[in-house]
Structures are given as C-alpha cells and as structure tokens.
Design a protein around this motif. Structure first.
Motif, mmCIF file in Angstrom:
data_model
loop_
_atom_site.group_PDB
_atom_site.id
_atom_site.type_symbol
_atom_site.label_atom_id
_atom_site.label_comp_id
_atom_site.label_asym_id
_atom_site.label_seq_id
_atom_site.Cartn_x
_atom_site.Cartn_y
_atom_site.Cartn_z
ATOM 1 N N LEU A 8 0.848 -1.197 0.000
ATOM 2 C CA LEU A 8 0.000 0.000 0.000
ATOM 3 C C LEU A 8 0.877 1.238 0.000
ATOM 4 C CD1 LEU A 8 -2.645 -0.865 2.764
ATOM 5 C CD2 LEU A 8 -3.119 -0.584 0.327
ATOM 6 N N LYS A 9 0.638 2.121 -0.955
ATOM 7 C CA LYS A 9 1.337 3.408 -0.975
ATOM 8 C C LYS A 9 0.515 4.393 -0.140
ATOM 9 C CE LYS A 9 1.379 3.399 -5.479
ATOM 10 N NZ LYS A 9 1.504 3.872 -6.870
ATOM 11 N N VAL A 10 1.060 4.757 1.015
ATOM 12 C CA VAL A 10 0.312 5.585 1.968
ATOM 13 C C VAL A 10 0.986 6.938 2.115
ATOM 14 C CG1 VAL A 10 -0.664 5.731 4.289
ATOM 15 C CG2 VAL A 10 -0.366 3.487 3.203
ATOM 16 N N GLY A 11 0.187 8.004 2.109
ATOM 17 C CA GLY A 11 0.688 9.348 2.348
ATOM 18 C C GLY A 11 0.208 9.860 3.683
ATOM 19 N N VAL A 12 0.954 10.797 4.250
ATOM 20 C CA VAL A 12 0.556 11.432 5.510
ATOM 21 C C VAL A 12 0.412 12.935 5.271
ATOM 22 C CG1 VAL A 12 1.181 11.903 7.908
ATOM 23 C CG2 VAL A 12 1.736 9.675 6.895
ATOM 24 N N ALA A 13 -0.775 13.451 5.584
ATOM 25 C CA ALA A 13 -1.045 14.886 5.460
ATOM 26 C C ALA A 13 -0.945 15.520 6.830
ATOM 27 C CB ALA A 13 -2.434 15.110 4.873
ATOM 28 N N GLY A 14 -0.039 16.478 6.964
ATOM 29 C CA GLY A 14 0.183 17.129 8.255
ATOM 30 C C GLY A 14 1.379 16.511 8.940
ATOM 31 N N ALA A 15 2.490 17.234 8.985
ATOM 32 C CA ALA A 15 3.719 16.677 9.563
ATOM 33 C C ALA A 15 4.008 17.284 10.929
ATOM 34 C CB ALA A 15 4.895 16.887 8.608
ATOM 35 N N GLY A 16 2.928 17.452 11.707
ATOM 36 C CA GLY A 16 3.091 17.863 13.103
ATOM 37 C C GLY A 16 3.427 16.647 13.951
ATOM 38 N N VAL A 17 3.220 16.750 15.256
ATOM 39 C CA VAL A 17 3.570 15.656 16.171
ATOM 40 C C VAL A 17 2.860 14.363 15.767
ATOM 41 C CG1 VAL A 17 3.440 14.853 18.561
ATOM 42 C CG2 VAL A 17 4.047 17.219 18.079
ATOM 43 N N MET A 18 1.543 14.444 15.556
ATOM 44 C CA MET A 18 0.781 13.225 15.262
ATOM 45 C C MET A 18 1.125 12.685 13.879
ATOM 46 S SD MET A 18 -1.236 11.579 17.234
ATOM 47 C CE MET A 18 -1.453 9.848 16.854
ATOM 48 N N THR A 58 3.684 20.367 -0.806
ATOM 49 C CA THR A 58 3.284 21.494 0.047
ATOM 50 C C THR A 58 1.882 22.004 -0.235
ATOM 51 O OG1 THR A 58 4.334 23.022 -1.503
ATOM 52 C CG2 THR A 58 5.667 22.294 0.378
ATOM 53 N N THR A 59 1.159 21.347 -1.149
ATOM 54 C CA THR A 59 -0.239 21.734 -1.394
ATOM 55 C C THR A 59 -1.142 20.511 -1.332
ATOM 56 O OG1 THR A 59 -0.235 21.400 -3.797
ATOM 57 C CG2 THR A 59 0.534 23.550 -2.982
ATOM 58 N N ALA A 60 -2.398 20.752 -0.948
ATOM 59 C CA ALA A 60 -3.376 19.665 -0.877
ATOM 60 C C ALA A 60 -3.583 19.045 -2.259
ATOM 61 C CB ALA A 60 -4.697 20.185 -0.319
ATOM 62 N N ALA A 61 -3.606 19.878 -3.293
ATOM 63 C CA ALA A 61 -3.841 19.376 -4.657
ATOM 64 C C ALA A 61 -2.741 18.401 -5.074
ATOM 65 C CB ALA A 61 -3.910 20.537 -5.643
ATOM 66 N N ASP A 62 -1.483 18.723 -4.770
ATOM 67 C CA ASP A 62 -0.380 17.825 -5.121
ATOM 68 C C ASP A 62 -0.448 16.528 -4.319
ATOM 69 O OD1 ASP A 62 0.622 19.513 -7.021
ATOM 70 O OD2 ASP A 62 2.187 20.372 -5.742
ATOM 71 N N PHE A 63 -0.898 16.639 -3.075
ATOM 72 C CA PHE A 63 -1.022 15.434 -2.233
ATOM 73 C C PHE A 63 -2.100 14.509 -2.801
ATOM 74 C CE2 PHE A 63 -2.612 13.245 1.677
ATOM 75 C CZ PHE A 63 -1.439 12.568 2.008
ATOM 76 N N VAL A 64 -3.244 15.091 -3.146
ATOM 77 C CA VAL A 64 -4.359 14.299 -3.703
ATOM 78 C C VAL A 64 -3.925 13.622 -5.009
ATOM 79 C CG1 VAL A 64 -6.685 14.449 -4.691
ATOM 80 C CG2 VAL A 64 -6.135 15.689 -2.581
ATOM 81 N N ALA A 65 -3.060 14.292 -5.770
ATOM 82 C CA ALA A 65 -2.627 13.771 -7.083
ATOM 83 C C ALA A 65 -1.358 12.920 -7.003
ATOM 84 C CB ALA A 65 -2.392 14.944 -8.028
ATOM 85 N N ALA A 66 -0.963 12.527 -5.771
ATOM 86 C CA ALA A 66 0.336 11.856 -5.600
ATOM 87 C C ALA A 66 0.313 10.361 -5.904
ATOM 88 C CB ALA A 66 0.859 12.098 -4.184
ATOM 89 N N GLY A 67 -0.827 9.843 -6.417
ATOM 90 C CA GLY A 67 -0.886 8.425 -6.780
ATOM 91 C C GLY A 67 -0.907 7.486 -5.587
ATOM 92 N N LEU A 68 -1.598 7.908 -4.524
ATOM 93 C CA LEU A 68 -1.635 7.126 -3.286
ATOM 94 C C LEU A 68 -2.742 6.079 -3.307
ATOM 95 C CD1 LEU A 68 -1.397 10.173 -0.833
ATOM 96 C CD2 LEU A 68 0.479 8.613 -1.449
ATOM 97 N N ASP A 69 -2.532 4.992 -2.565
ATOM 98 C CA ASP A 69 -3.614 4.037 -2.301
ATOM 99 C C ASP A 69 -4.416 4.487 -1.091
ATOM 100 O OD1 ASP A 69 -2.861 2.111 -4.315
ATOM 101 O OD2 ASP A 69 -1.179 1.559 -3.022
#
Length: 311
Positions: A8-18, A58-69
């Motif tokens: 599974l190709k997983v992305g994480v949005a928000g690189a704060g503590v959690m 650094t943008t939501a649009a690029d994250f959504v388009a990152a080819g993630l599962d």
C-alpha cells in the motif's frame, strides 16, 4: 471494494507531532510504503519525507494527485473535511485523525464521499487500540455496566491548537464509553471552565447511555502531571485501568463482611498507533468495515459538540 495485495502506498497529510508519529509507525508495517508527506511548510515536509524516502508536497492538490492508495489526514480539524473528501473522490482510502471533522455537516460530507466512491474511511480513535482498554473490554464482556469514570488530565500542551479540552481530549473518552458499552449517549450534562486559555481548559462531563449506564469524564489542562485512568463498575465487578502504565486490576466477589478478591488482567505491550494503522490496512485489503467507522467518528463529534452547546 476489491482486495489489494501489492504494498500500500500511503501518504501522511500534516507533519506535526501526530503526523510524524503516523509516518514513523507506517514505515514499520509490512506491505506498507510511506509514499508522500504533505505539509504547507516546505522545510518540514522535506525533513519528514527525507526520513522515509518519500515525496514531499506542500499543497493539498499535489497530495491528492500523488498516486496514493491510502492517506492519513493529521491536519488541523477545520481542514479535515475538504482534504478527506478530495482524497476519497480521487479513489484514496482515508484514515482521518479524531475528531473526524470540525462540524457535523463536514463529518457527513466525508462519510458520504467514502460511500459514493466505495473507499475505506476510518477515524483515528487511537485509545480504542490501547491494550489496557482492550483488556477492560474483555474483563467486562457479558457484564451489565453500571457506570464508567474516566480521568484524562495533564498540563497545558506546549502548542495551543484551535480547540479546547473537550475536542482535544474528551473525544477519546466519549469513544471509549461507546466502545465499552456498545450503547449510545443520550443525555449530556457538561460543566466547563476556562481559566488560562481562549477555550475551555477544564471539563466535567456526565452522560446517560441508552442502556441505562451512566458515565463521567474529568478532563483538564491544569493538572501539573498526566493522568489517564478508567474505572468500570458492573453488577459483579469493578475494573480499574491505568491507560499509561497499561496496568488493569479487577475487583470481584465482595462478601457480606466487606472482603473481596482481586486479580490482575493481562494487557499486551502493543503500540496502540501501530494496531490502529494495521487495522486500517486490514480493512483496505479485505473490504471489511474498519474498526472505527465514519459513523463512530460522527457520533463522537456530535456528543462533544453537544457538551460545548454547539449542536
């Protein structure tokens, strides 16, 4: 929903503590690859992405388009809905941190998007996966719960977010109460105080559940040390858990002379966040309902907002 066997190709949005915790744990799960890290701060995104050989965006649009599962949404609450909906509409499975969203309407939008696009939606209620909570659930199985008392207190967080203790802390315990009883909260009696923050920093919350059980949450940011305790009274026993040390004790067999028996309940030393993310991956691969559904997240949020007088 088709079962998935490739990593599974997983992305994480928000690189704060959690978000950083999610990335760390995801990198340690079999058949999961940390593929993208999204944070508006380029230095932060690149710093975390570099640890996992992932793409920094650094943008939501690029994250959504990152080819993630799949994606973990660990951004501020107010951004959960728009980002989660965009991901789900792009065919990405989503685990959204608690609370599911900032408003009931936003929560429903996320749930509807998951259904419309046949994607897995799970809410990050990590305390459900705390071995001590699991041990308490096993200990009270088949018992009639009379009352639940939860204390979750500690010092002011180093970074004040946009929410008070009810949304930040009590949402954990609202979920635990629903999880342990299998019943919904029907009456809410909140007492809130604000001493050092813009929002409430102390809350005493009383509940009555559909099945007749009562529950009480004490939570604040004014205690100098952290305490996380759970006490459950049933018709036959009293179970006490420390959610930090994971120690669970059962008191039972009270006699007319006041004597009683005790026993320790085994709680396994698992990392709750890893159990949660493994459950998310399992739901994606099997198409089964996730351990904490969007509807669970919605109900927890509704109760929290009722405590705040916002619904």
């Amino acid at each position: 929903m088709t079962a998935q066997t490739a990593p599974l190709k997983v992305g994480v949005a928000g690189a704060g503590v959690m978000g950083r915790n999610h990335a760390r744990v995801l990198s340690d799960i079999r058949d999961v690859v940390v593929s993208a890290i999204f944070d508006p701060d380029a230095a932060v995104a690149e710093g975390v992405a570099g640890l996992y050989d992932a793409k920094a965006v650094t943008t939501a649009a690029d994250f959504v388009a990152a080819g993630l599962d799949a994606a973990v949404v660990a951004t501020p609450n107010r951004t959960h809905a728009d980002l989660s909906v965009a991901l789900l509409e792009a065919g990405v499975h989503v685990l959204v941190e608690k609370p599911i969203a900032a408003t009931v309407e936003d929560a429903r939008r996320i749930i509807d998007a998951a259904k419309a696009n046949n994607r897995t939606l799970m809410v990050g209620q990590v305390e459900r996966f705390n071995p001590a909570v699991e041990a308490v659930k096993r200990a009270i199985e088949g018992e009639d719960v009379i009352s639940i008392q939860i204390t979750r207190v500690g010092p002011f967080p180093p970074r004040m977010g946009e929410v008070g203790v009810v949304i930040d802390l009590a949402v954990h315990d609202i979920d635990i109460i629903r999880h342990l009883t299998g019943s919904e909260i029907v009456e809410v009696q909140p007492q809130l105080a604000r001493t050092r923050a813009e929002r409430e920093d102390t809350a005493l919350l009383q509940f009555r559940l559909e099945n007749g059980a009562i529950a009480h949450i004490t939570t604040n940011w004014v205690t100098p040390y952290k305490t996380r305790t759970l006490q459950v009274a049933t018709t036959n026993k009293f179970v006490v858990a420390d959610l930090m040390t994971r120690q669970v004790t059962e008191y039972f067999g009270q006699q007319p002379d006041g004597s009683y028996s005790t026993r320790g309940v085994m709680s396994w030393p698992n990392e709750p966040l890893k159990k949660e993310l493994e459950a998310f991956a399992h739901a994606i691969r099997t198409g089964e309902a996730p351990a904490v559904t969007g509807e669970d997240g919605l109900r927890n949020l509704e109760v929290a907002l009722r405590c705040l007088g916002e619904v």
